[in-house]
Design a protein around this motif. Structure first.
Motif, PDB file in Angstrom:
ATOM      1  N   TYR A  48      46.817  82.795  35.267  1.00  0.00           N
ATOM      2  CA  TYR A  48      45.232  83.630  36.034  1.00  0.00           C
ATOM      3  C   TYR A  48      44.342  83.025  37.337  1.00  0.00           C
ATOM      4  O   TYR A  48      44.732  82.223  37.210  1.00  0.00           O
ATOM      5  CB  TYR A  48      43.828  82.581  34.943  1.00  0.00           C
ATOM      6  CG  TYR A  48      43.996  83.312  33.696  1.00  0.00           C
ATOM      7  CD1 TYR A  48      43.448  84.090  33.267  1.00  0.00           C
ATOM      8  CD2 TYR A  48      43.557  82.102  32.268  1.00  0.00           C
ATOM      9  CE1 TYR A  48      43.324  85.287  31.567  1.00  0.00           C
ATOM     10  CE2 TYR A  48      43.870  82.259  30.850  1.00  0.00           C
ATOM     11  CZ  TYR A  48      43.254  84.293  30.807  1.00  0.00           C
ATOM     12  OH  TYR A  48      43.560  84.217  29.723  1.00  0.00           O
ATOM     13  N   GLU A  68      48.812  89.836  39.558  1.00  0.00           N
ATOM     14  CA  GLU A  68      48.340  88.687  38.585  1.00  0.00           C
ATOM     15  C   GLU A  68      46.692  88.595  38.721  1.00  0.00           C
ATOM     16  O   GLU A  68      46.170  87.509  38.815  1.00  0.00           O
ATOM     17  CB  GLU A  68      49.415  87.759  38.210  1.00  0.00           C
ATOM     18  CG  GLU A  68      50.754  88.245  37.192  1.00  0.00           C
ATOM     19  CD  GLU A  68      50.222  88.767  36.185  1.00  0.00           C
ATOM     20  OE1 GLU A  68      48.943  88.536  35.386  1.00  0.00           O
ATOM     21  OE2 GLU A  68      50.597  89.506  35.685  1.00  0.00           O
ATOM     22  N   ARG A  70      44.233  88.483  38.103  1.00  0.00           N
ATOM     23  CA  ARG A  70      43.646  88.265  36.627  1.00  0.00           C
ATOM     24  C   ARG A  70      42.169  86.944  36.564  1.00  0.00           C
ATOM     25  O   ARG A  70      43.270  85.810  36.955  1.00  0.00           O
ATOM     26  CB  ARG A  70      44.994  87.911  35.238  1.00  0.00           C
ATOM     27  CG  ARG A  70      43.753  88.035  33.903  1.00  0.00           C
ATOM     28  CD  ARG A  70      44.813  87.982  33.020  1.00  0.00           C
ATOM     29  NE  ARG A  70      45.669  88.681  32.878  1.00  0.00           N
ATOM     30  CZ  ARG A  70      47.040  88.789  33.651  1.00  0.00           C
ATOM     31  NH1 ARG A  70      47.520  87.652  34.154  1.00  0.00           N
ATOM     32  NH2 ARG A  70      48.052  89.448  33.002  1.00  0.00           N
ATOM     33  N   ASN A 175      41.494  90.481  28.112  1.00  0.00           N
ATOM     34  CA  ASN A 175      42.061  89.911  30.182  1.00  0.00           C
ATOM     35  C   ASN A 175      43.248  90.033  30.200  1.00  0.00           C
ATOM     36  O   ASN A 175      43.472  89.354  31.647  1.00  0.00           O
ATOM     37  CB  ASN A 175      41.085  88.268  28.989  1.00  0.00           C
ATOM     38  CG  ASN A 175      40.135  88.111  29.131  1.00  0.00           C
ATOM     39  OD1 ASN A 175      39.448  87.962  30.872  1.00  0.00           O
ATOM     40  ND2 ASN A 175      39.469  87.330  28.675  1.00  0.00           N
ATOM     41  N   ASP A 178      46.877  95.117  32.114  1.00  0.00           N
ATOM     42  CA  ASP A 178      46.864  95.912  33.649  1.00  0.00           C
ATOM     43  C   ASP A 178      46.685  97.032  33.842  1.00  0.00           C
ATOM     44  O   ASP A 178      46.656  98.027  33.157  1.00  0.00           O
ATOM     45  CB  ASP A 178      47.904  95.838  34.046  1.00  0.00           C
ATOM     46  CG  ASP A 178      48.473  96.064  35.819  1.00  0.00           C
ATOM     47  OD1 ASP A 178      47.455  97.229  36.423  1.00  0.00           O
ATOM     48  OD2 ASP A 178      49.329  95.565  36.320  1.00  0.00           O
ATOM     49  N   GLY A 185      43.208  92.627  33.919  1.00  0.00           N
ATOM     50  CA  GLY A 185      42.159  91.798  32.934  1.00  0.00           C
ATOM     51  C   GLY A 185      40.653  92.579  33.711  1.00  0.00           C
ATOM     52  O   GLY A 185      40.050  93.565  33.890  1.00  0.00           O
TER      53      GLY A 185
END
Length: 780
Positions: A48, A68, A70, A175, A178, A185
């Motif tokens: 995350y 990433e 996210r 979440n 992609d 997310g």
């Protein structure tokens, strides 16, 4: 015969069932194929982005790996339309099964497998799709793994259903997915495609994003708008079929355009970009080792070493470990960093810098450069001097490094830098294509003025606004905490405070004359920009009001010592180890950051207690658990009485000295203190501003010291830097949501007597005037 056939069939059935059960048991135990550990199933998404929040609760930005980006959101933060669109399209019986939908599976086997109907739908549930994304895509490499991939997904799906609620599975799915364009997310996707939070998405917007789940590249709304629109309407049709929307809603939504508000998330965009980059580097710093620094950069090593020891935030990721013993990673651990920055004040600071420097000063500077033969460098330089400076910049460029590594000679590199080539260059109205030589592009980028602004609460050191420059993407060097420039007359209040500590008062009189001093065996004659009241005895208050160089030199040479002043500067938090005792220090030739100067000035408002900058209040993990909490760091520099005397004189600078235009031009009626500063040839323009609740500092200048206004009309501190403070404060005072008012008062005792006269007689503040700031000529 029939009996044996029945026995055989039953035996085969038992064998098949046993083999199937054994196979699934082996899969579940990890004996066959890949089965994630239970801890991974209990925390399946561990990548995350860290979120950075302002003090008023707004997200300033994120730190993430390039693929990433996210940001975790709870189920409660997701629009109900997203959930309905996802369930209706991907798994209409999601709430009825336990990970495997046997009805859908059978339908897929019969219609797709046996009858070849490609539009019959798939058999994968949302939970299976999540299992595939999380655990099986990367491991299905061999033939055996590919054959076992579906059974493995089924087993993982069942385990996920046992560990999580339906809402949690929906949340994890959204979440993790992609959505393209660095939108990993649902939170990032919502912001990327519609500039919204997930909870704010409408029916059509939710259907658009869920439509991407089938194949985000194929239904890319940016490249294939019509294709994406058709897919969105299919999702809406599924929602109608599942009774999640009415026929009227369906008819209305299918006629609506996509209405994208597309914007790729980039750390170089948004608010407080310089601050976020500074904080990222600050928190991820490693313990300094001398071998890691160039031999010429001892100052950087020294300052980093001090930060490592003194500031818990510096290198926090490498000073602290998680429960498993590993270091924190701000790109994948999903931390939440709560800063002291106020997003409203940050906006006002950035706007003030832009309005004054970009909209006012830069056009004037560009106009003045048309008259310079060596533009943007000063006419005082020869052509040879400019060429030497430019070649130094050439050798520091990335282009030079690449050409050198390719083996080109210096002559060939010089020729390359003087050969025209197509390029894209920055302007404040957007990038434009042009043709110019790389050497000319260096001159071009050098022609832009730079600025740094820093504002903090003196009572606890909380940094409220941080501006390191005007465009992070093209001018990334941070002039708030990284860039060091000569401070000029803004150092004088620090000198005067040493005089107050030595028993002097603002009313003490000294001779206003030019003297020649012998320093290191050589004559030193400080110059002054004005001969007003020459030969008279004048008060220290008057000397600071007028920013008089002769008074400062007199104090240093007759009442104080350079050694004592250097010690005091270090106590003020000015840490440059290259500041050495010298009489000329009284005129500010030393190089200091804006942040250090602001921190030093907090002592005047805070009764002699200096506050170090505090950037972060707390850090939590992705579950909200407190990991770190940060407290103010303070030290006493001068006595409360001396601080009050300095505040009295700094207010006089505004009410009747070089900062008088705060009153006359900007109509600020609040109690204010301040100090202007201008170095030789207008190379550096400074202003330090004090209010009862804020201390702010600003610097304006060129990228090199030889790039500056030749006229004091625009180049002095009162013209180039002071207006930024004025615009900033006017916006703060006009914002009712902030706690700043022009009726705020400095915390000074009623019995305070700046001159220690012991009676009620107080010196009248002189008439408000707007004096020009003098240049600080250090030597004849």
């Amino acid at each position: 015969m029939r009996k044996w056939l029945v026995i055989f069939l039953w035996t085969m059935l038992v064998v098949v069932i046993s083999a199937t059960a054994g196979c699934f048991w082996a899969i579940a135990e990890g004996k066959i194929g890949y089965m994630p550990p239970i801890e991974d199933l209990q925390n399946p998404i561990n990548r995350y982005a860290t979120q950075v929040y302002s003090a008023d609760g707004r997200q300033l930005g994120t730190w993430s790996m390039s693929r990433e980006n996210r940001v975790m959101v709870d189920y409660s933060e997701i629009s109900p339309w997203l959930v309905k669109a996802l369930v209706a399209t991907e798994d209409v019986r999601f709430y009825e099964h336990s990970g495997i939908d046997f009805y859908a599976l059978g339908r897929a086997i019969v219609k797709r497998g046996l009858m070849g109907q490609k539009n019959a739908g798939g058999g994968s549930t949302i939970t299976q799709q999540l299992a595939k994304q999380l655990f099986t895509v990367e491991v299905a490499q061999t033939t055996t793994e590919r054959v076992l991939q579906k059974p493995i997904e089924w087993v993982i799906a069942v385990k996920l259903e046992r560990n999580y609620t339906k809402d949690e599975i929906i949340s994890m799915y959204l979440n993790y997915f992609d959505f393209l364009h660095n939108a990993v997310g649902i939170k990032t996707a919502s912001n990327t495609y519609f500039s919204k939070e997930p909870t704010e998405l409408t029916i059509t917007e939710s259907a658009t994003l869920i439509g991407l789940c089938k194949n985000p590249s194929y239904y890319n709304p940016v490249r294939y708008g019509e294709r994406c629109l058709e897919r969105r309407n299919v999702v809406l049709g599924q929602m109608l079929k599942a009774d999640y929307i009415t026929q009227a809603q369906y008819d209305s939504c299918t006629q609506a355009p996509l209405n994208l508000k597309f914007h790729i998330s980039d750390h170089k965009d948004g608010q407080a970009t310089y601050f976020r980059d500074f904080l990222r580097r600050y928190m991820t710093a490693h313990q300094p080792k001398r071998a890691d620094y160039p031999s010429w950069n001892y100052v950087k090593y020294f300052l980093d070493s001090l930060n490592w020891v003194q500031d818990p935030l510096y290198g926090w990721c490498n000073k602290n470990t998680k429960r498993d013993g590993s270091k924190y990673n701000i790109y994948t651990d999903g931390l939440k960093v709560y800063t002291t920055i106020d997003s409203r004040m940050q906006q006002y600071a950035e706007q003030a810098c832009y309005d004054h420097v970009v909209s006012y000063l830069q056009p004037e500077f560009t106009r003045s450069n048309r008259q310079k033969r060596n533009a943007p460098y000063s006419n005082s330089l020869s052509t040879a001097d400019v060429q030497r400076i430019l070649m130094r910049n050439v050798r520091q460029s990335e282009r030079y490094r690449v050409l050198k590594e390719e083996g080109l000679s210096d002559d060939a590199i010089t020729q390359s830098f003087n050969t025209k080539a197509p390029m894209r260059i920055f302007t404040y109205k957007g990038e434009v294509d042009t043709v110019m030589t790389p050497m000319d592009s260096i001159r071009y980028y050098k022609s832009f003025l730079r600025t740094g602004f820093f504002s903090m609460a003196p009572q606890n050191g909380a940094v409220k606004a941080y501006v390191g420059g005007l465009d992070f993407q093209h001018f990334a060097y941070d002039m708030a905490t990284e860039g060091r420039r000569q401070v000029g007359s803004t150092i004088k209040p620090l000198l005067y405070s040493l005089a107050m500590e030595n028993g002097m008062t603002p009313c003490d009189e000294v001779p206003n004359i030019q003297e020649t001093y012998i320093v290191a065996g050589k004559p030193w004659t400080p110059r002054n920009g004005s001969r007003t009241r020459y030969g008279e005895m004048v008060t220290l208050k008057w000397g600071l009001q007028q920013s008089n160089n002769w008074i400062s030199a007199y104090l240093m040479m007759h009442r104080l010592t350079p050694e004592g002043f250097v010690t005091l500067l270090h106590n003020y938090g000015i840490r440059n180890p290259e500041i050495h005792p010298s009489p000329a220090l009284c005129l500010g030739p030393c190089e200091i950051t804006v942040a250090e100067m602001v921190s030093a000035y907090t002592a005047f408002v805070n009764h002699g207690i200096r506050s170090a900058p505090m950037y972060v209040t707390r850090i939590t993990d992705n579950e909200g658990n407190l990991l770190a909490e940060f407290k103010p760091r303070m030290n006493e520099v001068i006595s409360g009485e001396s601080a009050d005397k300095m505040l009295y004189m700094l207010r006089a600078v505004v009410d009747g000295g070089t900062a008088g235009r705060l009153r006359s031009r900007y109509n600020l009626t609040a109690q204010l203190g301040g100090k202007t500063g201008t170095t030789n040839s207008n190379s550096d323009a400074w202003f330090m501003g004090l209010t009862p609740k804020l201390v702010s500092g600003c610097w304006v200048g060129g990228d090199d010291r030889d790039i500056h206004f030749d006229s004091m009309t625009y180049g002095q501190g009162a013209s180039a830097a002071l207006p930024i403070f004025a615009l900033y404060m006017k916006n703060l005072y006009n914002d009712p949501t902030l706690s700043y008012s022009q009726s705020d008062r400095f915390d000074i005792p009623e019995s305070f007597d700046p001159c220690n006269r012991g009676d009620d007689e107080m010196e009248e503040i002189t008439e408000e005037i707007d004096l020009p700031e003098t240049t600080d000529e250090l030597f004849e």
